[in-house]
Design a protein around this motif. Structure first.
Motif, PDB file in Angstrom:
ATOM      1  N   GLY A 238     -44.371 -19.094 -94.213  1.00  0.00           N
ATOM      2  CA  GLY A 238     -44.858 -20.425 -94.672  1.00  0.00           C
ATOM      3  C   GLY A 238     -45.392 -20.916 -93.532  1.00  0.00           C
ATOM      4  O   GLY A 238     -46.713 -21.415 -93.900  1.00  0.00           O
ATOM      5  N   LYS A 239     -45.093 -20.713 -92.345  1.00  0.00           N
ATOM      6  CA  LYS A 239     -45.937 -21.166 -91.281  1.00  0.00           C
ATOM      7  C   LYS A 239     -46.997 -20.310 -90.947  1.00  0.00           C
ATOM      8  O   LYS A 239     -48.136 -21.050 -90.503  1.00  0.00           O
ATOM      9  N   GLU A 240     -46.947 -19.108 -91.048  1.00  0.00           N
ATOM     10  CA  GLU A 240     -47.831 -18.014 -90.783  1.00  0.00           C
ATOM     11  C   GLU A 240     -49.304 -18.372 -92.055  1.00  0.00           C
ATOM     12  O   GLU A 240     -50.459 -18.626 -91.456  1.00  0.00           O
ATOM     13  N   PHE A 241     -49.038 -18.731 -93.315  1.00  0.00           N
ATOM     14  CA  PHE A 241     -49.927 -18.921 -94.152  1.00  0.00           C
ATOM     15  C   PHE A 241     -50.600 -20.517 -93.969  1.00  0.00           C
ATOM     16  O   PHE A 241     -51.686 -20.646 -94.435  1.00  0.00           O
ATOM     17  N   ASP A 242     -49.610 -21.286 -93.573  1.00  0.00           N
ATOM     18  CA  ASP A 242     -50.219 -22.759 -93.146  1.00  0.00           C
ATOM     19  C   ASP A 242     -51.336 -22.558 -92.241  1.00  0.00           C
ATOM     20  O   ASP A 242     -52.437 -22.973 -92.207  1.00  0.00           O
ATOM     21  N   GLN A 243     -51.206 -21.697 -91.301  1.00  0.00           N
ATOM     22  CA  GLN A 243     -52.125 -21.392 -90.210  1.00  0.00           C
ATOM     23  C   GLN A 243     -53.389 -20.888 -90.562  1.00  0.00           C
ATOM     24  O   GLN A 243     -54.409 -21.280 -90.438  1.00  0.00           O
ATOM     25  N   LEU A 244     -53.293 -19.753 -91.389  1.00  0.00           N
ATOM     26  CA  LEU A 244     -54.010 -19.138 -92.150  1.00  0.00           C
ATOM     27  C   LEU A 244     -55.110 -19.981 -93.016  1.00  0.00           C
ATOM     28  O   LEU A 244     -56.373 -19.892 -93.057  1.00  0.00           O
ATOM     29  N   THR A 245     -54.387 -20.976 -93.846  1.00  0.00           N
ATOM     30  CA  THR A 245     -55.107 -21.949 -94.409  1.00  0.00           C
ATOM     31  C   THR A 245     -56.274 -22.695 -93.827  1.00  0.00           C
ATOM     32  O   THR A 245     -57.384 -22.891 -94.034  1.00  0.00           O
ATOM     33  N   LYS A 246     -55.697 -23.050 -92.664  1.00  0.00           N
ATOM     34  CA  LYS A 246     -56.602 -23.915 -91.452  1.00  0.00           C
ATOM     35  C   LYS A 246     -57.739 -23.082 -91.248  1.00  0.00           C
ATOM     36  O   LYS A 246     -58.798 -23.360 -90.943  1.00  0.00           O
ATOM     37  N   ASP A 247     -57.295 -21.667 -90.620  1.00  0.00           N
ATOM     38  CA  ASP A 247     -58.213 -21.001 -90.276  1.00  0.00           C
ATOM     39  C   ASP A 247     -59.665 -20.633 -91.283  1.00  0.00           C
ATOM     40  O   ASP A 247     -60.604 -20.517 -90.977  1.00  0.00           O
ATOM     41  N   ALA A 248     -59.015 -20.372 -92.559  1.00  0.00           N
ATOM     42  CA  ALA A 248     -60.030 -20.129 -93.647  1.00  0.00           C
ATOM     43  C   ALA A 248     -60.778 -21.381 -93.499  1.00  0.00           C
ATOM     44  O   ALA A 248     -62.181 -21.029 -93.884  1.00  0.00           O
ATOM     45  N   LEU A 249     -60.432 -22.446 -93.652  1.00  0.00           N
ATOM     46  CA  LEU A 249     -61.370 -23.967 -93.646  1.00  0.00           C
ATOM     47  C   LEU A 249     -62.271 -23.525 -92.513  1.00  0.00           C
ATOM     48  O   LEU A 249     -63.589 -24.157 -92.543  1.00  0.00           O
ATOM     49  N   GLN A 250     -61.694 -23.169 -91.109  1.00  0.00           N
ATOM     50  CA  GLN A 250     -62.602 -23.255 -89.992  1.00  0.00           C
ATOM     51  C   GLN A 250     -63.729 -22.244 -90.400  1.00  0.00           C
ATOM     52  O   GLN A 250     -64.767 -22.350 -89.613  1.00  0.00           O
ATOM     53  N   ALA A 251     -63.354 -20.961 -90.865  1.00  0.00           N
ATOM     54  CA  ALA A 251     -64.067 -20.022 -91.127  1.00  0.00           C
ATOM     55  C   ALA A 251     -65.402 -20.488 -91.900  1.00  0.00           C
ATOM     56  O   ALA A 251     -66.375 -20.079 -91.828  1.00  0.00           O
TER      57      ALA A 251
END
Length: 318
Positions: A238-251
């Motif tokens: 859950g924590k890992e994919f929360d961060q990946l969601t933010k990172d995808a938005l930054q990308a």
């Protein structure tokens, strides 16, 4: 930027690709929608029997829609889609049978058996099938919009303390977002828009990374309190994919390297796919203590397989 807010450009799509993409969507999302209806159906209290009946009606309607899609799909849909594990998995049939046994809801397993027999794209789509697929798309859009409204009413009732259901409010919101994506993609296909998913990779990634994060949180919350190892694993995902969601938005905003996000999303999705597969086997073998209906395990496994296929496509396009 919300993937669902994208406006259609209406670039021309070939008839063959229109048929293949439409039917692939129905084989995946049509089953997802019928299972959403099932999850809603079995979670109401006796007081809300009218909602139970309504959810059952939606489930049966999506059974019918999926059956039509299966009939049209043989020899048309991409072999990659059929082999991805997003249509059915080795566990789907058993998960349906056990979930039916637990709940008393009669799930038509013949649809799953028919999907196991589907062959990949070895024939062309003629003009008659194009018209049939357009009609099926319109039927699916109308039906799914009605299901979205039903889900919205349930969520409103729950949040205003007018209804109790065994489904988390976040889960109801979660399945509404998936239904809206289904409608959005179908509407774009009906416009004959050539959806270049490679160009939209990070919009898709932000959407599906959030979905993966929420799957992990639902699993975490439905496990028995004694399942410490599984709880911790789900919590970490859950924590890992929360961060990946933010990172995808930054990308998307070009403030982070795009290929780095895709690579990390691909790695995480492979791992959560394996976690979901192991969890589904555990549920089917009565090895996992939880209040998770077995079909939910197979459901999230298929969604991770779907996302994994998209990520591999995105990576290839980079």
């Amino acid at each position: 930027m919300d993937y669902l807010s994208l406006s259609a450009r209406c670039d021309e799509l070939t008839s063959s690709e229109f048929v293949k993409q439409s039917l692939a969507l129905h084989l995946f999302f049509g089953r997802i929608m019928k299972e959403h209806s099932f999850f809603l159906e079995v979670a109401f209290t006796p007081r809300d029997a009218n909602y139970t009946r309504k959810a059952d009606s939606f489930r049966k309607a999506f059974d019918s829609l999926l059956e039509k899609a299966i009939t049209l799909s043989n020899g048309i849909v991409s072999e990659k889609v059929l082999q991805s594990g997003e249509v059915v998995t080795p566990y789907t049939l058993q998960a349906e049978k056990l979930s039916s046994f637990y709940t008393g809801v009669r799930i038509p397993t013949r649809l799953t058996q028919a999907e196991f027999c589907l062959c990949g794209d070895d024939r062309k789509a003629g003009s008659r099938i194009v018209e049939k697929v357009k009609d099926l798309n319109n039927e699916a859009i109308k039906l799914t919009k009605s299901l979205i409204a039903f889900k919205a009413k349930i969520l409103s009732n729950v949040l205003s303390c007018r209804m109790f259901t065994l489904n988390y409010p976040l889960l109801i919101d979660h399945i509404m977002r998936e239904a809206k994506l289904y409608v959005s993609l179908l509407q774009r296909l009906q416009c004959m828009e050539d959806m270049d998913l490679e160009k939209e990779a990070y919009k898709q990634e932000s959407f599906w990374n959030r979905i993966m994060a929420e799957h992990s949180k639902f699993i975490r919350g439905l496990l028995d309190p004694t399942e410490n190892e599984l709880f911790n694993a789900a919590n970490d995902f859950g924590k890992e994919f929360d961060q990946l969601t933010k990172d995808a938005l930054q990308a998307m905003d070009k403030t982070m390297p795009a290929d780095d996000v895709t690579n990390r999303s691909l790695d995480a999705t492979k791992r959560i796919r394996n976690f979901n597969a192991a969890g589904t086997r555990g549920l089917l073998g009565c090895k996992v203590k939880s209040i998770i209906v077995p079909l939910l395990g197979d459901h999230v496994l298929r969604e991770s397989n779907h996302y994994l296929r998209l990520l591999k496509m995105f990576k290839k396009a980079q």
